[in-house]
Each structure stands twice: as C-alpha cells, then as structure tokens.
Design a protein around this motif. Structure first.
Motif, PDB file in Angstrom:
ATOM      1  N   ASN A 171       0.823  -1.200   0.000  1.00  0.00           N
ATOM      2  CA  ASN A 171       0.000   0.000   0.000  1.00  0.00           C
ATOM      3  C   ASN A 171       0.865   1.261   0.000  1.00  0.00           C
ATOM      4  O   ASN A 171       0.445   2.308  -0.478  1.00  0.00           O
ATOM      5  CB  ASN A 171      -0.907   0.018   1.228  1.00  0.00           C
ATOM      6  CG  ASN A 171      -2.243  -0.642   0.935  1.00  0.00           C
ATOM      7  OD1 ASN A 171      -2.585  -0.834  -0.212  1.00  0.00           O
ATOM      8  ND2 ASN A 171      -2.978  -0.960   1.982  1.00  0.00           N
ATOM      9  N   VAL A 172       2.048   1.199   0.510  1.00  0.00           N
ATOM     10  CA  VAL A 172       2.948   2.353   0.551  1.00  0.00           C
ATOM     11  C   VAL A 172       3.287   2.770  -0.873  1.00  0.00           C
ATOM     12  O   VAL A 172       3.275   3.957  -1.218  1.00  0.00           O
ATOM     13  CB  VAL A 172       4.217   1.984   1.356  1.00  0.00           C
ATOM     14  CG1 VAL A 172       5.215   3.112   1.326  1.00  0.00           C
ATOM     15  CG2 VAL A 172       3.841   1.635   2.763  1.00  0.00           C
ATOM     16  N   LYS A 173       3.577   1.814  -1.680  1.00  0.00           N
ATOM     17  CA  LYS A 173       3.912   2.130  -3.080  1.00  0.00           C
ATOM     18  C   LYS A 173       2.708   2.730  -3.782  1.00  0.00           C
ATOM     19  O   LYS A 173       2.838   3.658  -4.586  1.00  0.00           O
ATOM     20  CB  LYS A 173       4.376   0.871  -3.806  1.00  0.00           C
ATOM     21  CG  LYS A 173       5.692   0.375  -3.375  1.00  0.00           C
ATOM     22  CD  LYS A 173       6.628   0.613  -4.497  1.00  0.00           C
ATOM     23  CE  LYS A 173       7.949  -0.016  -4.085  1.00  0.00           C
ATOM     24  NZ  LYS A 173       9.016   0.500  -4.779  1.00  0.00           N
ATOM     25  N   LYS A 174       1.532   2.194  -3.512  1.00  0.00           N
ATOM     26  CA  LYS A 174       0.315   2.727  -4.124  1.00  0.00           C
ATOM     27  C   LYS A 174       0.085   4.154  -3.660  1.00  0.00           C
ATOM     28  O   LYS A 174      -0.301   5.020  -4.444  1.00  0.00           O
ATOM     29  CB  LYS A 174      -0.880   1.842  -3.766  1.00  0.00           C
ATOM     30  CG  LYS A 174      -0.887   0.518  -4.478  1.00  0.00           C
ATOM     31  CD  LYS A 174      -2.118  -0.281  -4.106  1.00  0.00           C
ATOM     32  CE  LYS A 174      -2.093  -1.648  -4.746  1.00  0.00           C
ATOM     33  NZ  LYS A 174      -3.231  -2.464  -4.379  1.00  0.00           N
ATOM     34  N   GLU A 175       0.333   4.397  -2.377  1.00  0.00           N
ATOM     35  CA  GLU A 175       0.145   5.737  -1.851  1.00  0.00           C
ATOM     36  C   GLU A 175       1.173   6.699  -2.446  1.00  0.00           C
ATOM     37  O   GLU A 175       0.859   7.868  -2.732  1.00  0.00           O
ATOM     38  CB  GLU A 175       0.279   5.721  -0.312  1.00  0.00           C
ATOM     39  CG  GLU A 175      -0.903   5.082   0.404  1.00  0.00           C
ATOM     40  CD  GLU A 175      -2.177   5.833   0.145  1.00  0.00           C
ATOM     41  OE1 GLU A 175      -2.199   7.085   0.137  1.00  0.00           O
ATOM     42  OE2 GLU A 175      -3.202   5.182  -0.085  1.00  0.00           O
TER      43      GLU A 175
END
Length: 182
Positions: free
Chosen positions: A165-169
């Motif tokens: 999710n960090v990469k998506k964010e």
C-alpha cells in the motif's frame, strides 16, 4: 522754251511773317511750302476760308460712328456671351462647392465611424488572441494530463496484487502533486 517758275503772288506782310516761321520750322523753302499747301487743299478738297471745316468734322464723325459700331458689335459677339458664360460657370462652381462640402462632411462622419470600427476590431483581435492563448494552454494541459494519466495507468498496471500500500500511496501522491503543478 518757257520757264516754269515765272508766276508770282502778292500777299500781306503778316502772311509773309507766318510763312517765314513755317519755313524755319519745316526747313523748306517758301516755294516748296506754298506748292505743298496747294497740293494739300487740292487733294483734301478743303476750303481754307472755312474755319469749321465741315468736311473734316463729317469724316471724324463717321470714323467715330464706325468705331462705336465696331465696339458695340464686339460687345454683342464676345463680351455678352463671355459674361453670361461666366455667370453660368460661377453658378456651377457654387453647386460643385456645395457638393464637395457635402462629400467632405460625409467623409468626416465615415472617418469617425471607421475609427470606431477599427477600435472595435482591435478589441476583438485582442480577445481572439487571448482566446487562442487560452486554447493553447488548454491543449497543453490536456496533453500533460493525458501523459500523467498514461503514466498512472502504466504504473498501476505494473503493480500487482503483491504491491504494498505504501507504493500505491506514493504513486497517488506523485500524481496529485503533478496535477497541482499543472
């Protein structure tokens, strides 16, 4: 042979004095002046005893009459038509002046209207230039947005189910920041 110059005339002393003055003034002899006087009276048919000289008066009168009739004829033939033509020309010039003044007034109003139209056209031209520049900005924004969207879609596709999710964010934040910079 007889001599030609044999005749003599007796005349009073006063006439001799006058004849002597004539000879001095004209630089001729008494005989020459006398012969010339006789020829003059013979040719002109004038009476030396007539102090009024009616024949001379009649000739002068007829000469003056001829001159006056000539002048009257010239007036009739040339001056009167010239004056009437000059009057016509003056009237035509006055009409032309009125026409030219009307044209001048019309040109002045048309010049004012043309000035107003030119100002309106300049205003419209500025508006059209502004619209064109805004249209170019819009097209540039569309292109940049399209590139950003394509980048987002490509990056999202590369991410799989396994992406954190960090990469998506990070991707979402990057896209939002890029949109703000547009």
């Amino acid at each position: 042979m007889k001599q030609r110059d044999t005749n003599s005339i007796r005349y009073p002393l006063e006439a001799d004095i006058k004849l002597e003055k004539l000879t001095q003034n004209l630089h001729r002899s008494k005989k020459d002046i006398f012969c010339q006087m006789v020829d003059y009276f013979y040719r002109s048919k004038k009476d030396p005893a007539d102090p009024g000289d009616e024949m001379l008066k009649r000739e002068l009168s007829s000469g003056i009459s001829r001159i006056l009739s000539f002048i009257r004829q010239q007036e009739k033939d040339f001056l009167l038509p010239l004056f009437s033509d000059a009057g016509l020309l003056k009237a035509a010039a006055a009409r032309q002046k009125e026409v030219l003044e009307g044209i001048g007034r019309h040109l002045l109003t048309e010049s004012e209207r043309t000035g107003t139209i030119v100002q309106s056209n300049e205003h419209l031209l500025k508006g059209v230039k502004l619209l064109l520049s805004k249209q170019k900005e819009k097209d540039l924004l569309k292109q940049q947005f399209s590139e950003l969207l394509e980048y987002y879609i490509a990056q999202r596709e590369e991410m799989g189910w396994t992406t954190t999710n960090v990469k998506k964010e990070e991707l979402t934040a990057h896209i939002r920041k890029s949109l703000k910079n547009l």
